[in-house]
Design a protein around this motif. Structure first.
Motif, PDB file in Angstrom:
ATOM      1  N   ASP A 172      36.884  44.340  43.947  1.00 33.83           N
ATOM      2  CA  ASP A 172      37.392  43.421  44.698  1.00 33.83           C
ATOM      3  C   ASP A 172      38.224  43.723  45.892  1.00 33.83           C
ATOM      4  O   ASP A 172      38.151  42.863  46.829  1.00 33.83           O
ATOM      5  CB  ASP A 172      38.040  42.313  43.549  1.00 33.83           C
ATOM      6  CG  ASP A 172      39.270  43.403  43.033  1.00 33.83           C
ATOM      7  OD1 ASP A 172      39.274  44.423  43.066  1.00 33.83           O
ATOM      8  OD2 ASP A 172      40.324  42.754  42.620  1.00 33.83           O
ATOM      9  N   VAL A 173      38.711  44.650  45.915  1.00 32.79           N
ATOM     10  CA  VAL A 173      39.692  45.075  47.073  1.00 32.79           C
ATOM     11  C   VAL A 173      38.656  45.568  48.143  1.00 32.79           C
ATOM     12  O   VAL A 173      38.792  45.424  49.122  1.00 32.79           O
ATOM     13  CB  VAL A 173      40.615  46.072  46.848  1.00 32.79           C
ATOM     14  CG1 VAL A 173      41.376  46.854  47.911  1.00 32.79           C
ATOM     15  CG2 VAL A 173      41.638  45.541  45.681  1.00 32.79           C
ATOM     16  N   LEU A 174      37.794  46.264  47.871  1.00 37.10           N
ATOM     17  CA  LEU A 174      36.676  46.708  48.735  1.00 37.10           C
ATOM     18  C   LEU A 174      36.209  45.440  49.459  1.00 37.10           C
ATOM     19  O   LEU A 174      35.755  45.502  50.757  1.00 37.10           O
ATOM     20  CB  LEU A 174      35.590  47.505  48.053  1.00 37.10           C
ATOM     21  CG  LEU A 174      35.748  49.012  47.776  1.00 37.10           C
ATOM     22  CD1 LEU A 174      34.840  49.734  46.909  1.00 37.10           C
ATOM     23  CD2 LEU A 174      36.053  49.844  49.163  1.00 37.10           C
ATOM     24  N   ASP A 175      35.657  44.528  48.732  1.00 41.89           N
ATOM     25  CA  ASP A 175      35.095  43.295  49.143  1.00 41.89           C
ATOM     26  C   ASP A 175      35.844  42.530  50.333  1.00 41.89           C
ATOM     27  O   ASP A 175      35.593  42.189  51.360  1.00 41.89           O
ATOM     28  CB  ASP A 175      34.821  42.259  48.086  1.00 41.89           C
ATOM     29  CG  ASP A 175      34.124  40.941  48.775  1.00 41.89           C
ATOM     30  OD1 ASP A 175      32.956  41.159  49.415  1.00 41.89           O
ATOM     31  OD2 ASP A 175      34.334  40.209  48.331  1.00 41.89           O
ATOM     32  N   LEU A 176      37.263  42.735  50.071  1.00 42.13           N
ATOM     33  CA  LEU A 176      38.285  41.968  50.922  1.00 42.13           C
ATOM     34  C   LEU A 176      38.172  42.779  52.205  1.00 42.13           C
ATOM     35  O   LEU A 176      38.767  42.432  53.189  1.00 42.13           O
ATOM     36  CB  LEU A 176      39.515  41.872  50.313  1.00 42.13           C
ATOM     37  CG  LEU A 176      39.717  40.953  48.997  1.00 42.13           C
ATOM     38  CD1 LEU A 176      41.142  41.026  48.440  1.00 42.13           C
ATOM     39  CD2 LEU A 176      39.219  39.561  49.298  1.00 42.13           C
ATOM     40  N   GLN A 177      38.039  44.059  52.280  1.00 46.45           N
ATOM     41  CA  GLN A 177      38.258  44.875  53.419  1.00 46.45           C
ATOM     42  C   GLN A 177      36.886  45.027  54.040  1.00 46.45           C
ATOM     43  O   GLN A 177      36.873  45.502  55.461  1.00 46.45           O
ATOM     44  CB  GLN A 177      38.552  46.371  53.098  1.00 46.45           C
ATOM     45  CG  GLN A 177      39.815  46.583  52.247  1.00 46.45           C
ATOM     46  CD  GLN A 177      40.107  47.946  51.725  1.00 46.45           C
ATOM     47  OE1 GLN A 177      39.336  48.740  51.160  1.00 46.45           O
ATOM     48  NE2 GLN A 177      41.327  48.515  52.227  1.00 46.45           N
ATOM     49  N   MET A 178      35.889  44.456  53.555  1.00 50.54           N
ATOM     50  CA  MET A 178      34.517  44.447  54.522  1.00 50.54           C
ATOM     51  C   MET A 178      34.641  43.520  55.652  1.00 50.54           C
ATOM     52  O   MET A 178      35.450  42.554  55.603  1.00 50.54           O
ATOM     53  CB  MET A 178      33.586  43.869  53.373  1.00 50.54           C
ATOM     54  CG  MET A 178      33.302  44.845  52.177  1.00 50.54           C
ATOM     55  SD  MET A 178      32.711  46.580  52.552  1.00 50.54           S
ATOM     56  CE  MET A 178      30.950  46.317  53.201  1.00 50.54           C
ATOM     57  N   GLU A 179      33.700  43.813  56.633  1.00 49.59           N
ATOM     58  CA  GLU A 179      33.649  43.046  58.082  1.00 49.59           C
ATOM     59  C   GLU A 179      33.234  41.598  57.593  1.00 49.59           C
ATOM     60  O   GLU A 179      33.928  40.771  58.205  1.00 49.59           O
ATOM     61  CB  GLU A 179      32.875  43.822  58.871  1.00 49.59           C
ATOM     62  CG  GLU A 179      32.582  42.986  60.237  1.00 49.59           C
ATOM     63  CD  GLU A 179      31.488  43.719  60.950  1.00 49.59           C
ATOM     64  OE1 GLU A 179      31.423  43.487  62.363  1.00 49.59           O
ATOM     65  OE2 GLU A 179      30.966  44.935  60.806  1.00 49.59           O
TER      66      GLU A 179
END
Length: 205
Positions: free
Chosen positions: A72-79
Protein backbone atom coordinates in the motif's frame (compact mmCIF):
# COMPACT_ATOMS: atom_id res chain seq x y z
CA UNK A 1 -20.29 29.93 -11.59
CA UNK A 2 -22.50 28.01 -9.16
CA UNK A 3 -26.20 28.73 -9.72
CA UNK A 4 -27.16 26.92 -6.50
CA UNK A 5 -27.15 28.41 -3.03
CA UNK A 6 -25.23 25.51 -1.44
CA UNK A 7 -21.63 24.29 -1.45
CA UNK A 8 -21.30 21.44 -3.96
CA UNK A 9 -19.14 19.46 -1.56
CA UNK A 10 -20.65 19.72 1.92
CA UNK A 11 -24.10 21.03 0.90
CA UNK A 12 -23.83 23.83 3.47
CA UNK A 13 -25.81 26.95 2.62
CA UNK A 14 -23.57 29.60 1.05
CA UNK A 15 -23.43 32.90 2.91
CA UNK A 16 -23.60 36.31 1.26
CA UNK A 17 -19.86 36.65 0.60
CA UNK A 18 -19.78 33.08 -0.78
CA UNK A 19 -22.44 33.64 -3.44
CA UNK A 20 -21.76 31.95 -6.81
CA UNK A 21 -18.87 29.87 -5.40
CA UNK A 22 -18.74 26.14 -6.03
CA UNK A 23 -17.15 25.53 -2.60
CA UNK A 24 -17.84 27.29 0.69
CA UNK A 25 -15.02 29.06 2.52
CA UNK A 26 -14.70 26.20 5.03
CA UNK A 27 -14.16 23.57 2.32
CA UNK A 28 -11.71 25.88 0.55
CA UNK A 29 -9.74 26.29 3.78
CA UNK A 30 -9.62 22.53 4.39
CA UNK A 31 -8.37 21.84 0.88
CA UNK A 32 -5.80 24.61 1.11
CA UNK A 33 -4.40 23.22 4.36
CA UNK A 34 -4.32 19.70 2.90
CA UNK A 35 -2.26 20.98 -0.03
CA UNK A 36 0.19 22.48 2.48
CA UNK A 37 0.48 19.23 4.46
CA UNK A 38 0.56 16.64 1.66
CA UNK A 39 4.23 17.18 0.60
CA UNK A 40 5.42 16.75 4.20
CA UNK A 41 3.35 13.60 4.70
CA UNK A 42 4.47 12.20 1.34
CA UNK A 43 8.13 12.65 2.34
CA UNK A 44 7.51 10.44 5.40
CA UNK A 45 6.25 7.43 3.44
CA UNK A 46 9.72 5.89 3.24
CA UNK A 47 9.75 5.54 7.04
CA UNK A 48 6.69 3.27 6.81
CA UNK A 49 7.69 1.14 3.83
CA UNK A 50 8.69 -1.97 5.80
CA UNK A 51 6.16 -3.90 7.86
CA UNK A 52 7.06 -3.65 11.51
CA UNK A 53 9.93 -1.31 10.76
CA UNK A 54 11.00 1.00 13.56
CA UNK A 55 12.67 4.38 13.33
CA UNK A 56 15.57 3.19 15.44
CA UNK A 57 19.16 2.82 14.19
CA UNK A 58 20.06 -0.14 11.98
CA UNK A 59 22.05 -2.93 13.64
CA UNK A 60 25.26 -3.60 11.74
CA UNK A 61 25.80 -7.21 10.71
CA UNK A 62 22.29 -8.33 11.63
CA UNK A 63 21.35 -11.66 10.01
CA UNK A 64 17.62 -11.13 10.41
CA UNK A 65 15.62 -11.22 7.18
CA UNK A 66 14.45 -7.78 6.02
CA UNK A 67 10.86 -6.90 6.79
CA UNK A 68 8.53 -7.34 3.80
CA UNK A 69 7.60 -4.16 1.98
CA UNK A 70 4.14 -2.68 2.36
CA UNK A 71 2.43 -2.76 -1.01
CA UNK A 72 0.00 0.00 0.00
CA UNK A 73 2.89 2.37 0.74
CA UNK A 74 4.67 1.44 -2.48
CA UNK A 75 1.50 2.22 -4.40
CA UNK A 76 1.32 5.67 -2.83
CA UNK A 77 4.89 6.37 -3.92
CA UNK A 78 4.31 5.46 -7.58
CA UNK A 79 4.24 8.12 -10.28
CA UNK A 80 0.74 7.07 -11.38
CA UNK A 81 -0.41 6.29 -7.84
CA UNK A 82 -3.24 7.88 -5.85
CA UNK A 83 -1.09 10.81 -4.64
CA UNK A 84 1.10 12.16 -7.42
CA UNK A 85 -1.15 10.74 -10.13
CA UNK A 86 -4.19 12.52 -8.69
CA UNK A 87 -2.39 15.82 -8.07
CA UNK A 88 -0.82 15.97 -11.50
CA UNK A 89 -4.10 14.94 -13.09
CA UNK A 90 -5.68 18.10 -11.67
CA UNK A 91 -2.70 20.25 -12.66
CA UNK A 92 -3.08 18.91 -16.20
CA UNK A 93 -6.81 19.69 -16.09
CA UNK A 94 -6.23 23.24 -14.84
CA UNK A 95 -3.52 23.73 -17.45
CA UNK A 96 -6.26 23.40 -20.07
CA UNK A 97 -7.96 26.44 -18.47
CA UNK A 98 -4.70 28.41 -18.39
CA UNK A 99 -4.33 28.24 -14.59
CA UNK A 100 -1.47 25.75 -14.13
CA UNK A 101 1.67 24.39 -15.74
CA UNK A 102 2.68 20.75 -15.43
CA UNK A 103 6.32 19.85 -14.70
CA UNK A 104 7.36 16.18 -14.96
CA UNK A 105 11.17 16.32 -14.88
CA UNK A 106 11.95 16.56 -11.17
CA UNK A 107 11.99 13.88 -8.46
CA UNK A 108 8.66 12.47 -7.34
CA UNK A 109 8.89 14.39 -4.05
CA UNK A 110 9.58 17.65 -5.91
CA UNK A 111 6.72 16.99 -8.29
CA UNK A 112 4.29 16.40 -5.41
CA UNK A 113 5.41 19.65 -3.77
CA UNK A 114 5.21 21.53 -7.07
CA UNK A 115 1.74 20.24 -7.88
CA UNK A 116 0.48 21.20 -4.41
CA UNK A 117 1.93 24.71 -4.73
CA UNK A 118 0.30 25.18 -8.13
CA UNK A 119 -3.09 23.90 -7.01
CA UNK A 120 -3.04 25.96 -3.82
CA UNK A 121 -2.02 29.11 -5.69
CA UNK A 122 -4.96 28.72 -8.07
CA UNK A 123 -7.47 27.41 -5.50
CA UNK A 124 -9.28 30.74 -5.35
CA UNK A 125 -9.95 30.56 -9.08
CA UNK A 126 -11.15 26.95 -8.87
CA UNK A 127 -13.73 27.50 -6.13
CA UNK A 128 -15.28 30.26 -8.24
CA UNK A 129 -14.98 28.93 -11.76
CA UNK A 130 -14.23 25.19 -11.96
CA UNK A 131 -17.46 23.14 -12.24
CA UNK A 132 -15.71 20.05 -10.82
CA UNK A 133 -14.32 21.87 -7.77
CA UNK A 134 -16.15 19.47 -5.45
CA UNK A 135 -14.58 16.44 -7.14
CA UNK A 136 -11.17 18.09 -6.89
CA UNK A 137 -11.69 18.82 -3.19
CA UNK A 138 -12.82 15.25 -2.49
CA UNK A 139 -9.76 13.74 -4.19
CA UNK A 140 -7.27 16.06 -2.48
CA UNK A 141 -8.81 15.46 0.95
CA UNK A 142 -8.91 11.70 0.30
CA UNK A 143 -5.19 11.78 -0.54
CA UNK A 144 -4.51 13.74 2.63
CA UNK A 145 -6.49 11.30 4.81
CA UNK A 146 -4.71 8.31 3.23
CA UNK A 147 -1.27 9.81 3.92
CA UNK A 148 -2.30 10.73 7.45
CA UNK A 149 -3.45 7.19 8.23
CA UNK A 150 -0.20 5.72 6.92
CA UNK A 151 2.14 8.13 8.70
CA UNK A 152 0.28 8.26 12.03
CA UNK A 153 -1.02 4.68 12.17
CA UNK A 154 -4.64 5.84 12.42
CA UNK A 155 -7.30 3.40 11.32
CA UNK A 156 -9.82 4.13 8.59
CA UNK A 157 -13.10 5.75 9.74
CA UNK A 158 -15.65 3.22 11.01
CA UNK A 159 -18.53 2.50 8.66
CA UNK A 160 -22.07 2.99 9.98
CA UNK A 161 -25.12 1.37 8.35
CA UNK A 162 -28.19 3.60 8.07
CA UNK A 163 -31.52 3.07 6.31
CA UNK A 164 -33.08 5.25 3.61
CA UNK A 165 -36.91 5.58 3.75
CA UNK A 166 -36.99 3.29 0.68
CA UNK A 167 -35.37 0.62 2.93
CA UNK A 168 -32.02 0.71 1.13
CA UNK A 169 -29.06 0.32 3.51
CA UNK A 170 -26.36 2.98 3.18
CA UNK A 171 -22.88 2.63 4.70
CA UNK A 172 -21.41 5.95 5.75
CA UNK A 173 -18.76 7.42 8.04
CA UNK A 174 -19.15 10.31 10.46
CA UNK A 175 -17.17 12.59 8.13
CA UNK A 176 -18.99 11.66 4.94
CA UNK A 177 -19.96 14.75 2.93
CA UNK A 178 -23.19 13.20 1.71
CA UNK A 179 -24.68 10.17 -0.01
CA UNK A 180 -27.00 9.30 -2.87
CA UNK A 181 -29.30 6.32 -2.38
CA UNK A 182 -28.66 3.82 -5.20
CA UNK A 183 -32.29 2.62 -5.10
CA UNK A 184 -34.44 5.77 -5.02
CA UNK A 185 -31.70 8.27 -6.03
CA UNK A 186 -32.47 10.57 -3.08
CA UNK A 187 -29.51 12.86 -2.37
CA UNK A 188 -28.54 13.47 1.26
CA UNK A 189 -26.21 16.15 2.58
CA UNK A 190 -23.85 15.56 5.50
CA UNK A 191 -26.29 16.42 8.29
CA UNK A 192 -29.24 14.78 6.53
CA UNK A 193 -27.56 11.41 6.04
CA UNK A 194 -26.42 11.37 9.67
CA UNK A 195 -30.03 11.79 10.77
CA UNK A 196 -31.17 8.62 8.98
CA UNK A 197 -32.10 5.74 11.33
CA UNK A 198 -29.54 3.05 12.01
CA UNK A 199 -30.05 -0.14 10.02
CA UNK A 200 -30.91 -3.29 11.96
CA UNK A 201 -28.19 -5.91 12.19
CA UNK A 202 -29.69 -8.22 9.57
CA UNK A 203 -29.87 -5.43 6.99
CA UNK A 204 -26.37 -4.24 7.80
CA UNK A 205 -24.83 -7.70 7.44
Amino acid sequence: MNDLDTCLRCRRDLRGHEASRYLCALCESRVGQALVDIPRLYSQLGDHLHRGASNGPAVSGSKAAPAPLRVDVLDLQMEKGPILGVLQGWVRDWEFYGHAELHETNTLQERVAGACRTLRYNLGWAVLHHPAADEFADEVLAAYRTLTRITTGETAPRKIAVTCPCQQTLRITLDTRGETCPRCRTEYGHSEVLRLPLADRRAAA
